[in-house]
Design an enzyme around this catalytic site. Sequence first.
Site, PDB file in Angstrom:
ATOM      1  N   CYS A 164      10.439  -4.684  -5.222  1.00 37.95           N
ATOM      2  CA  CYS A 164       9.602  -3.482  -5.205  1.00 37.95           C
ATOM      3  C   CYS A 164       8.588  -3.467  -4.069  1.00 37.95           C
ATOM      4  O   CYS A 164       7.881  -2.474  -3.882  1.00 37.95           O
ATOM      5  CB  CYS A 164       8.889  -3.329  -6.544  1.00 37.95           C
ATOM      6  SG  CYS A 164      10.046  -3.282  -7.926  1.00 37.95           S
ATOM      7  N   HIS A 303       0.050   0.018  -6.491  1.00 42.12           N
ATOM      8  CA  HIS A 303       1.407  -0.206  -6.967  1.00 42.12           C
ATOM      9  C   HIS A 303       1.551   0.456  -8.336  1.00 42.12           C
ATOM     10  O   HIS A 303       2.527   1.134  -8.592  1.00 42.12           O
ATOM     11  CB  HIS A 303       1.695  -1.703  -7.026  1.00 42.12           C
ATOM     12  CG  HIS A 303       3.136  -2.030  -7.257  1.00 42.12           C
ATOM     13  ND1 HIS A 303       4.147  -1.528  -6.473  1.00 42.12           N
ATOM     14  CD2 HIS A 303       3.743  -2.797  -8.200  1.00 42.12           C
ATOM     15  CE1 HIS A 303       5.312  -1.974  -6.905  1.00 42.12           C
ATOM     16  NE2 HIS A 303       5.098  -2.742  -7.965  1.00 42.12           N
ATOM     17  N   GLU A 314      -3.431  -5.925 -10.976  1.00 45.29           N
ATOM     18  CA  GLU A 314      -3.742  -5.236  -9.723  1.00 45.29           C
ATOM     19  C   GLU A 314      -5.202  -4.786  -9.726  1.00 45.29           C
ATOM     20  O   GLU A 314      -5.895  -4.872  -8.706  1.00 45.29           O
ATOM     21  CB  GLU A 314      -2.813  -4.043  -9.505  1.00 45.29           C
ATOM     22  CG  GLU A 314      -2.996  -3.404  -8.133  1.00 45.29           C
ATOM     23  CD  GLU A 314      -1.999  -2.319  -7.808  1.00 45.29           C
ATOM     24  OE1 GLU A 314      -1.939  -1.887  -6.641  1.00 45.29           O
ATOM     25  OE2 GLU A 314      -1.267  -1.868  -8.728  1.00 45.29           O
ATOM     26  N   LYS A 335       3.119   6.884  -8.921  1.00 47.25           N
ATOM     27  CA  LYS A 335       4.276   6.601  -9.775  1.00 47.25           C
ATOM     28  C   LYS A 335       4.165   7.332 -11.104  1.00 47.25           C
ATOM     29  O   LYS A 335       5.161   7.469 -11.820  1.00 47.25           O
ATOM     30  CB  LYS A 335       4.416   5.098 -10.012  1.00 47.25           C
ATOM     31  CG  LYS A 335       4.876   4.298  -8.803  1.00 47.25           C
ATOM     32  CD  LYS A 335       5.085   2.833  -9.164  1.00 47.25           C
ATOM     33  CE  LYS A 335       5.559   2.011  -7.961  1.00 47.25           C
ATOM     34  NZ  LYS A 335       4.524   1.821  -6.945  1.00 47.25           N
ATOM     35  N   HIS A 340       9.115   4.896 -10.677  1.00 46.63           N
ATOM     36  CA  HIS A 340       9.110   3.741  -9.776  1.00 46.63           C
ATOM     37  C   HIS A 340      10.412   3.724  -8.977  1.00 46.63           C
ATOM     38  O   HIS A 340      11.481   3.481  -9.530  1.00 46.63           O
ATOM     39  CB  HIS A 340       8.961   2.462 -10.589  1.00 46.63           C
ATOM     40  CG  HIS A 340       8.699   1.243  -9.776  1.00 46.63           C
ATOM     41  ND1 HIS A 340       8.749   1.219  -8.393  1.00 46.63           N
ATOM     42  CD2 HIS A 340       8.375  -0.039 -10.148  1.00 46.63           C
ATOM     43  CE1 HIS A 340       8.482  -0.003  -7.964  1.00 46.63           C
ATOM     44  NE2 HIS A 340       8.249  -0.773  -9.007  1.00 46.63           N
ATOM     45  N   PHE A 399       9.209  -8.229  -7.785  1.00 48.00           N
ATOM     46  CA  PHE A 399       9.830  -9.384  -8.432  1.00 48.00           C
ATOM     47  C   PHE A 399      10.049 -10.475  -7.370  1.00 48.00           C
ATOM     48  O   PHE A 399      10.379 -10.189  -6.223  1.00 48.00           O
ATOM     49  CB  PHE A 399      11.181  -9.004  -9.025  1.00 48.00           C
ATOM     50  CG  PHE A 399      11.103  -8.285 -10.351  1.00 48.00           C
ATOM     51  CD1 PHE A 399       9.898  -7.933 -10.927  1.00 48.00           C
ATOM     52  CD2 PHE A 399      12.273  -7.957 -11.023  1.00 48.00           C
ATOM     53  CE1 PHE A 399       9.837  -7.275 -12.142  1.00 48.00           C
ATOM     54  CE2 PHE A 399      12.227  -7.295 -12.246  1.00 48.00           C
ATOM     55  CZ  PHE A 399      11.017  -6.956 -12.806  1.00 48.00           C
TER      56      PHE A 399
END
Length: 413
Positions: A164, A303, A314, A335, A340, A399
Amino acid sequence: MTKRRVVVTGVGAVTPVGNDIETTWKNIVSGVSGVGQLTRLDPEDYPVKVVAELKDFDVEQYIDKKDARKMDRFTHYAVAASLMAVKDSGLAINDDNSHRVGVWIGSGIGGMETFENQFETFLNKGYRRVSPFFVPMMIPDMATGQVSITLGARGFNSCTVTACATGTNSIGDAFKVIQRGDADAMVTGGAEAPISRMAMAGFCANKALSTNPDPQKASRPFDLNRDGFVMGEGAGIIVLEELEHALARGAKIYAEIVGYGATGDAYHITAPAPEGEGGARAMKMALDDADLSPEDIDYINAHGTSTDYNDKFETMAIKSVFGDHAYKLAVSSTKSMTGHLLGAAGGVEAIFTVLAMQDSILPPTINYETPDPACDLDYVPNEARKQDIKAAMSNSLGFGGHNATIAFRKYQS
């Protein structure tokens, strides 16, 4: 060595909220959600019922039907968004400059749908019936390869695969290619088409996706009742250009890209490092690279996935980097509207960041109803807000412990 200045001169996107940048940005500012019922697959096969699909995307507007059959959907999206971005930039690519124009487009999972379909063919009909285009349709670098061929761009050509964080890493790395003098312009960003049988199955199995069946509630970053992210698809591409090169041809300039940070958590394959330690280092690295202080930043496109750990950590990372200023800057997650887009997220969100700066408007985090005590910053809840933005950042976390941040500021000669 003096660093060459790099600016954004073109943007292009296909997203769940629009098949062009004008529609997409209008809907983002208006708080319109692209999340809806799952139609590409049979929703009875999955616990997840909502996704963020493209609507009425016509690949034949950009690619000949015969050629389109030889490409996966993620490549369709990349080519479409790249053609838009280059047209928007006004950059003419020809024999004189093509070797100085590069392409760096990433994808998190590449042609997953192609892999699934061709493996089914193999099982049922044997290897002789597998398409000779199987491998070049599936591999993640084929988006950047096909865009290069379509545009005739013969310069620096690469592909990033960092889950991502892919889109942001791609833009950051392309920025450095120009800054060090290896290209004058780069077409860069990310593309993804992950609404496929096995991709959905895998993300459902690891419980990353929201199981909320209400499209208007499922993607809710930073809200106390968030329960996972909503899968999206599309592409976001920008044209980066060396400043003097852009000025010489009279290009319009959206913003200047000034900083890039990329780090690794070295912690866990899917979970972020405690307190967002790796993300914090990426933000600090981008600030240092840009020669900006924390107080210079007015806005962060987070994010903000709508998962428990990401949003909490975050937020902690932002507070650790920005201190008291964290409560004075705006942080939003687009998002909440696009879902996403995995490897395409950073590309789309970079565009939103520079357009926010250009239009002096903070895009909202929609579906924000119940504050989470662990997420206590200004998330621009539910409605866009007018505000001058002199400098901004965009975060992407992936990830494998990948963290990437890019920093922009308003262009000044």
